[in-house]
Design a protein around this motif. Structure first.
Motif, PDB file in Angstrom:
ATOM      1  N   LEU A 297      -5.151  -0.018 -19.972  1.00 49.06           N
ATOM      2  CA  LEU A 297      -4.018  -0.909 -20.175  1.00 49.06           C
ATOM      3  C   LEU A 297      -2.839  -0.425 -19.342  1.00 49.06           C
ATOM      4  CD1 LEU A 297      -2.505  -3.164 -21.765  1.00 49.06           C
ATOM      5  CD2 LEU A 297      -2.049  -1.435 -23.524  1.00 49.06           C
ATOM      6  N   VAL A 298      -2.232  -1.325 -18.617  1.00 46.61           N
ATOM      7  CA  VAL A 298      -1.123  -0.940 -17.748  1.00 46.61           C
ATOM      8  C   VAL A 298      -0.053  -2.034 -17.796  1.00 46.61           C
ATOM      9  CG1 VAL A 298      -2.206  -1.954 -15.695  1.00 46.61           C
ATOM     10  CG2 VAL A 298      -0.541  -0.101 -15.434  1.00 46.61           C
ATOM     11  N   LEU A 299       1.186  -1.627 -17.607  1.00 44.71           N
ATOM     12  CA  LEU A 299       2.280  -2.586 -17.578  1.00 44.71           C
ATOM     13  C   LEU A 299       2.286  -3.358 -16.268  1.00 44.71           C
ATOM     14  CD1 LEU A 299       5.148  -0.336 -18.982  1.00 44.71           C
ATOM     15  CD2 LEU A 299       4.024  -2.219 -20.174  1.00 44.71           C
ATOM     16  N   PRO A 300       2.794  -4.575 -16.265  1.00 44.59           N
ATOM     17  CA  PRO A 300       2.951  -5.300 -14.996  1.00 44.59           C
ATOM     18  C   PRO A 300       3.760  -4.462 -14.013  1.00 44.59           C
ATOM     19  CG  PRO A 300       3.316  -6.774 -16.831  1.00 44.59           C
ATOM     20  CD  PRO A 300       3.187  -5.398 -17.414  1.00 44.59           C
ATOM     21  N   GLY A 301       3.286  -4.445 -12.774  1.00 44.68           N
ATOM     22  CA  GLY A 301       3.925  -3.619 -11.760  1.00 44.68           C
ATOM     23  C   GLY A 301       3.358  -2.223 -11.669  1.00 44.68           C
ATOM     24  N   GLY A 302       2.523  -1.864 -12.598  1.00 43.52           N
ATOM     25  CA  GLY A 302       1.946  -0.527 -12.635  1.00 43.52           C
ATOM     26  C   GLY A 302       0.724  -0.385 -11.750  1.00 43.52           C
ATOM     27  N   SER A 303       0.088   0.789 -11.844  1.00 45.68           N
ATOM     28  CA  SER A 303      -1.059   1.110 -10.988  1.00 45.68           C
ATOM     29  C   SER A 303      -2.209   1.661 -11.815  1.00 45.68           C
ATOM     30  CB  SER A 303      -0.658   2.170  -9.946  1.00 45.68           C
ATOM     31  OG  SER A 303       0.364   1.703  -9.109  1.00 45.68           O
ATOM     32  N   LEU A 304      -3.412   1.480 -11.279  1.00 44.81           N
ATOM     33  CA  LEU A 304      -4.621   2.070 -11.841  1.00 44.81           C
ATOM     34  C   LEU A 304      -5.548   2.423 -10.691  1.00 44.81           C
ATOM     35  CD1 LEU A 304      -5.746  -0.112 -14.911  1.00 44.81           C
ATOM     36  CD2 LEU A 304      -5.040   2.293 -14.963  1.00 44.81           C
ATOM     37  N   ARG A 305      -6.394   3.400 -10.938  1.00 49.32           N
ATOM     38  CA  ARG A 305      -7.397   3.773  -9.950  1.00 49.32           C
ATOM     39  C   ARG A 305      -8.763   3.744 -10.611  1.00 49.32           C
ATOM     40  NH1 ARG A 305      -8.908   9.531  -7.273  1.00 49.32           N
ATOM     41  NH2 ARG A 305      -9.285   8.870  -5.135  1.00 49.32           N
ATOM     42  N   LEU A 306      -9.629   2.914 -10.041  1.00 48.02           N
ATOM     43  CA  LEU A 306     -10.995   2.803 -10.541  1.00 48.02           C
ATOM     44  C   LEU A 306     -11.932   3.626  -9.659  1.00 48.02           C
ATOM     45  CD1 LEU A 306     -11.207  -1.047 -11.206  1.00 48.02           C
ATOM     46  CD2 LEU A 306     -10.282   0.754 -12.677  1.00 48.02           C
ATOM     47  N   SER A 307     -12.987   4.117 -10.273  1.00 49.61           N
ATOM     48  CA  SER A 307     -14.001   4.873  -9.536  1.00 49.61           C
ATOM     49  C   SER A 307     -15.370   4.252  -9.742  1.00 49.61           C
ATOM     50  CB  SER A 307     -14.042   6.326 -10.020  1.00 49.61           C
ATOM     51  OG  SER A 307     -12.822   6.974  -9.821  1.00 49.61           O
TER      52      SER A 307
ATOM     53  N   LEU B 205      -9.344   0.131  -1.086  1.00 49.52           N
ATOM     54  CA  LEU B 205     -10.637   0.747  -1.362  1.00 49.52           C
ATOM     55  C   LEU B 205     -10.799   1.957  -0.453  1.00 49.52           C
ATOM     56  CD1 LEU B 205     -13.990  -1.104  -1.911  1.00 49.52           C
ATOM     57  CD2 LEU B 205     -13.888   0.960  -0.531  1.00 49.52           C
ATOM     58  N   SER B 206     -11.193   3.072  -1.040  1.00 46.73           N
ATOM     59  CA  SER B 206     -11.474   4.274  -0.262  1.00 46.73           C
ATOM     60  C   SER B 206     -12.796   4.855  -0.750  1.00 46.73           C
ATOM     61  CB  SER B 206     -10.343   5.299  -0.407  1.00 46.73           C
ATOM     62  OG  SER B 206     -10.204   5.688  -1.756  1.00 46.73           O
ATOM     63  N   SER B 207     -13.277   5.857  -0.028  1.00 49.90           N
ATOM     64  CA  SER B 207     -14.575   6.401  -0.415  1.00 49.90           C
ATOM     65  C   SER B 207     -14.669   7.892  -0.182  1.00 49.90           C
ATOM     66  CB  SER B 207     -15.697   5.694   0.355  1.00 49.90           C
ATOM     67  OG  SER B 207     -15.594   5.968   1.741  1.00 49.90           O
TER      68      SER B 207
ATOM     69  N   THR C  73     -19.257   7.827  -3.685  1.00 53.82           N
ATOM     70  CA  THR C  73     -18.255   7.317  -4.608  1.00 53.82           C
ATOM     71  C   THR C  73     -17.236   6.469  -3.866  1.00 53.82           C
ATOM     72  OG1 THR C  73     -18.499   9.272  -6.013  1.00 53.82           O
ATOM     73  CG2 THR C  73     -16.499   7.969  -6.291  1.00 53.82           C
ATOM     74  N   VAL C  74     -16.863   5.362  -4.469  1.00 54.37           N
ATOM     75  CA  VAL C  74     -15.768   4.568  -3.937  1.00 54.37           C
ATOM     76  C   VAL C  74     -14.689   4.481  -4.994  1.00 54.37           C
ATOM     77  CG1 VAL C  74     -17.152   3.226  -2.321  1.00 54.37           C
ATOM     78  CG2 VAL C  74     -16.818   2.380  -4.654  1.00 54.37           C
ATOM     79  N   PHE C  75     -13.469   4.340  -4.516  1.00 56.44           N
ATOM     80  CA  PHE C  75     -12.316   4.257  -5.390  1.00 56.44           C
ATOM     81  C   PHE C  75     -11.578   2.950  -5.094  1.00 56.44           C
ATOM     82  CE2 PHE C  75     -12.857   8.577  -6.661  1.00 56.44           C
ATOM     83  CZ  PHE C  75     -13.289   9.248  -5.533  1.00 56.44           C
ATOM     84  N   LEU C  76     -11.014   2.365  -6.115  1.00 56.79           N
ATOM     85  CA  LEU C  76     -10.183   1.188  -5.933  1.00 56.79           C
ATOM     86  C   LEU C  76      -8.803   1.509  -6.486  1.00 56.79           C
ATOM     87  CD1 LEU C  76      -9.960  -1.743  -4.998  1.00 56.79           C
ATOM     88  CD2 LEU C  76     -10.594  -2.440  -7.315  1.00 56.79           C
ATOM     89  N   GLN C  77      -7.860   1.723  -5.584  1.00 57.71           N
ATOM     90  CA  GLN C  77      -6.484   1.967  -5.979  1.00 57.71           C
ATOM     91  C   GLN C  77      -5.791   0.623  -6.106  1.00 57.71           C
ATOM     92  OE1 GLN C  77      -4.828   4.924  -6.710  1.00 57.71           O
ATOM     93  NE2 GLN C  77      -3.143   3.572  -7.323  1.00 57.71           N
ATOM     94  N   MET C  78      -5.280   0.340  -7.286  1.00 57.62           N
ATOM     95  CA  MET C  78      -4.651  -0.952  -7.547  1.00 57.62           C
ATOM     96  C   MET C  78      -3.187  -0.724  -7.876  1.00 57.62           C
ATOM     97  SD  MET C  78      -7.662  -2.764  -9.814  1.00 57.62           S
ATOM     98  CE  MET C  78      -7.414  -1.699 -11.229  1.00 57.62           C
ATOM     99  N   ASN C  79      -2.329  -1.268  -7.038  1.00 60.15           N
ATOM    100  CA  ASN C  79      -0.881  -1.119  -7.222  1.00 60.15           C
ATOM    101  C   ASN C  79      -0.242  -2.468  -7.475  1.00 60.15           C
ATOM    102  OD1 ASN C  79      -1.128   1.668  -6.626  1.00 60.15           O
ATOM    103  ND2 ASN C  79      -0.911   1.267  -4.431  1.00 60.15           N
TER     104      ASN C  79
END
Length: 127
Positions: free
Chosen positions: A11-21, A70-72, A78-84
């Motif tokens: 859960l993140v606030l609007p405008g926030g960031s998350l990183r998925l793996s 997206l990075s790896s 492994t791939v990562f999805l940085q979401m800002n």
């Protein structure tokens, strides 16, 4: 045995960031593409980004360009999805899946799946 494991939602606030793996095992890096899809409540699943592991070429859905990256880590499959700058419209279940190749038609990301859909990871953007 082919296995895909996603993690990092929350859960993140609007405008926030998350990183998925996403860790892929059972396939040799460089022989497939890997994509992130998401499914918002009561909407169809849509591809948001896809990378070709042999070249690093990555494509993005227009609505996430400039916000998602997206990075790896090739050595770890492994791939990562940085979401800002997350918006409420980014809420959904995010799934990682290996594809034969990345394809884009009329702005939509597609591809032939090399694995079944996993359970994904929930991303909720809400105040």
């Amino acid at each position: 045995q082919l296995q895909v494991v996603e993690s990092g939602g929350g859960l993140v606030l609007p405008g926030g960031s998350l990183r998925l793996s996403c860790v892929v095992s059972g396939l040799r890096w460089g022989t497939y593409a890997i994509a992130w899809f998401r499914q918002a409540p009561e909407k169809k699943r849509e591809g948001i980004t896809c990378t070709t592991t042999s070249t690093g070429t990555t494509i993005y859905l227009d609505s996430v360009k400039g916000r998602f990256t997206l990075s790896s880590d090739d050595a770890k499959n492994t791939v990562f999805l940085q979401m800002n700058i997350l918006h409420s419209e980014d809420t959904g279940v995010y799934s990682c899946v290996p594809l034969l190749r990345c394809e884009m038609h009329d702005g939509a990301i597609h591809g032939q799946l090399l694995a079944d859909w996993g359970q994904g990871t929930q991303v909720t953007v809400s105040s």
